[in-house]
Design an enzyme around this catalytic site. Sequence first.
Site: not given
Length: 615
Positions: A223, A471, A495
Site C-alpha cells: 500500500h 481478491e 491481494d
Amino acid sequence: MKTEAHATPRGADGKGAETRKGRRARELSIKGIPISSGVAIGPIYDTAEAPAAAPRRSITASQVEAERARLTAAIAASRKQVNKLKARLAILPEEAQEELEPLLDAYAMMLGESRLIRGARKRIEAELLAAETAVEDEAEAISAAILQARDDDKAGLRRRASEVHEIARRLTRNLTQSGFRSFKDVPGGSILVAEELTPADAALLDPSRIAGVAAEEGGADGHTAIMLRALGIPSVLGLPGLTNAIARGDQAVLDGGTGTIVLRPGAEALEAGRVASMAYAKERTRLSKLRRLPAITTDGEEMELQANLEIPAELPLIAQAGAAGIGLLRTEFLFMNRQGLPDEEAHYEAYRQIVEATDGAGVTIRVLDWGGEKDMEALAEGIEPFHAGPNPALGLRGIRMLLRRPELLEVQFAAILRVAAQGPVRILLPMVTIPEEVREAREIYERVVKRVRRRGVTLPEKLPPLGVMIETPGAALAADAVALEADFFAIGTNDLAMYTLAVDRGEVEVSHLYDPLHPAVLRLIQFATEAALRLRMPVSVCGEMAGNPRLVPLLMGLGLRSLSMNASAIPRVKQMVRALNIDDCARFARRVMEQSDPKRIQELVMGFVPGEKVT
Ligand code: PEP
Ligand code: MG
C-alpha cells in the site's frame, strides 16, 4: 526482483561527507524496486533525523505499569526491526557488511538489559515520566557521560554517543507509533529517505514539496507503493543498506523508473540524471495530449479507464489524466493519522468533495479495508483496539472486521447513501471470501437505507449497487456463487496475487516471487471474469495490474472492458488501447492461457507488439 548495491567510485571527488557510520563516503549507487517513475535530483532528507513528535510528558503513579508495558512493547518492536536489518546484511557487499554488522550488534545490545533500558525503566517509576520522556532523558544522560570521558579518540566518543541517541530515537518512534513523523518541515525539493514508510506516512507527503522517496523496506504492490504512485512522487523501495549509507547533506539522483538511487553523485551521474529527467518531462507532455482522446481500439471497442483514489490530494491529478470516473476509492485515508473514528459527517464531506470533483462520472466507494499491512494503530487510538491476530493478512481484515463491528459499516453506508444524491456512486466490499458475507452486508445496507429514509433524506430511485472485490482465491473460485449476491465485481489483483502465491505484497524479501502473471493468478482472473460476464454483470480490474500497459492486451483478451488504475498510468494505458485490435487480444489471451510456465507467460507478454499477427 533482485536487489543489489554496488559502489561506483567513478566521478566522485573522494572527499564525501560522513555517513551515519562515520566514514568518508564516495558516490554510491544502490538498486531497488522501481515504484513510481520520474527522476529526482536534490538533497536527501533522512527521516530518522526528524525529531520524533514526543512532547515531554509526566504520568501518575497509577500509570506506571502501563508505561513500563509500553516500553517493553517498543523494545520488542525495535529488536525485531534491528534483527530484520541484520538478516538483510547478507545481500550487501562484503565491505558494507563489515561496517554495518558491529553497528547493528551494538544496537541489539542496547536493546537488551543495557544501561539505557534499565535507566529508562527506573525513570518511569522514580520520576513518574512517560516512557518516551524517560528514554530521551536517559539517552541524554548517557551520551553526556560518554562525551565527557577521558579519551583521545573524540570521534569514537561522538560515534558512541550518537549510537545511543539513534537507538533512543528508534524506541521513541515505536512508542509514539502512528503519526510520529511530521513531514511538514522537510525542505522543498528533498528526497525523503527512510528505513520503512507506512501507508499512513505516505498519506502525509506533499507531492509539491517532496521530490522523491527512497526506503529500504517495501514491495512493489504494497500500500505504501500504491500511495506513492498515486501521488506521482518518483520513488524506489527495497533499497538494501540505504539508511546506513547516507550522510547529512548528501545529494542524490533518484530514478523511479529504473529503481536506482545514486548517493553523492559525481559529475557524470548528475549529468545522466538531468538527461533522464528531461526525457521524462518530454514524455509526460506527449502523453498529456491523449487526455481528450477516447480509449477505443482500432476496431471500435471501447474501454472504460478509471482512476483509483487513495487521498483527496490526488483529485487534480485524476482530472488531468482524463479518467472516466473513480473505479476504486480506498476509504482508509479517512482513518489514518487521526485520533478516534471519523463520524458520518466526516465521511459524507469527503465523499461529497470527491463526487463533485468527478462531475458525475461515477465513483466506486470501497468501505474500510483495515488489516493486513494497513496500519492498525491509528484506528485503535482512543477506542477499543482491534486485534489483528498473529497473522493480520489472514485475520480480521476487510469485510470480516466490518461485520464484527457493523456500526463502522453503518456509518459508511449512511454517508454513501446521502452522497448518492450528488452523483452516481457504487459501494464495494473488500476481502470477501464467502457469499454469506455479501448477504450479511446487504442486510445491514437495507437496514441503513430504511433508517436514512426515516431521517427524511431523499434517496435516488435506483440505490447505489453493492459490489464485491474479488481478491482472494476463495472468492475467485466461488465467483459463480458470489456473483449471485453481488451487483458487480472489481478484481483486486494485488491481494489476489498475494493470497494465491502466499507472497506478502509489501515484503521486500519475497518480492521476486510476487508475480501477477503467474498462471494460477491469471486463471483465477479468467474464472471470475467469465462468471460475471455470463450474468452480464459489470466486472473490472482495479489492482496495479490494470495500470501496466503491457498487461492490457491480455486483460482485454480475457473479456475485461473496465480498468481502474493510478491516475498517472491512464495516458500510457490509453495509448496501448488505441493501438490494439480486440480480435488480436482475444487470440493473444488464448495463447497465454495455454501456458503453465510463468516464465513463458512473461516472455509472451513482453514480446507482444500491437498490430503484429498473433499466432
Ligand atoms: C487489490 O487488492 O488489488 C486492491 C485493489 O485492493 P488494495 O490494493 O487496496 O488491497
Ligand atoms: Mg486488496
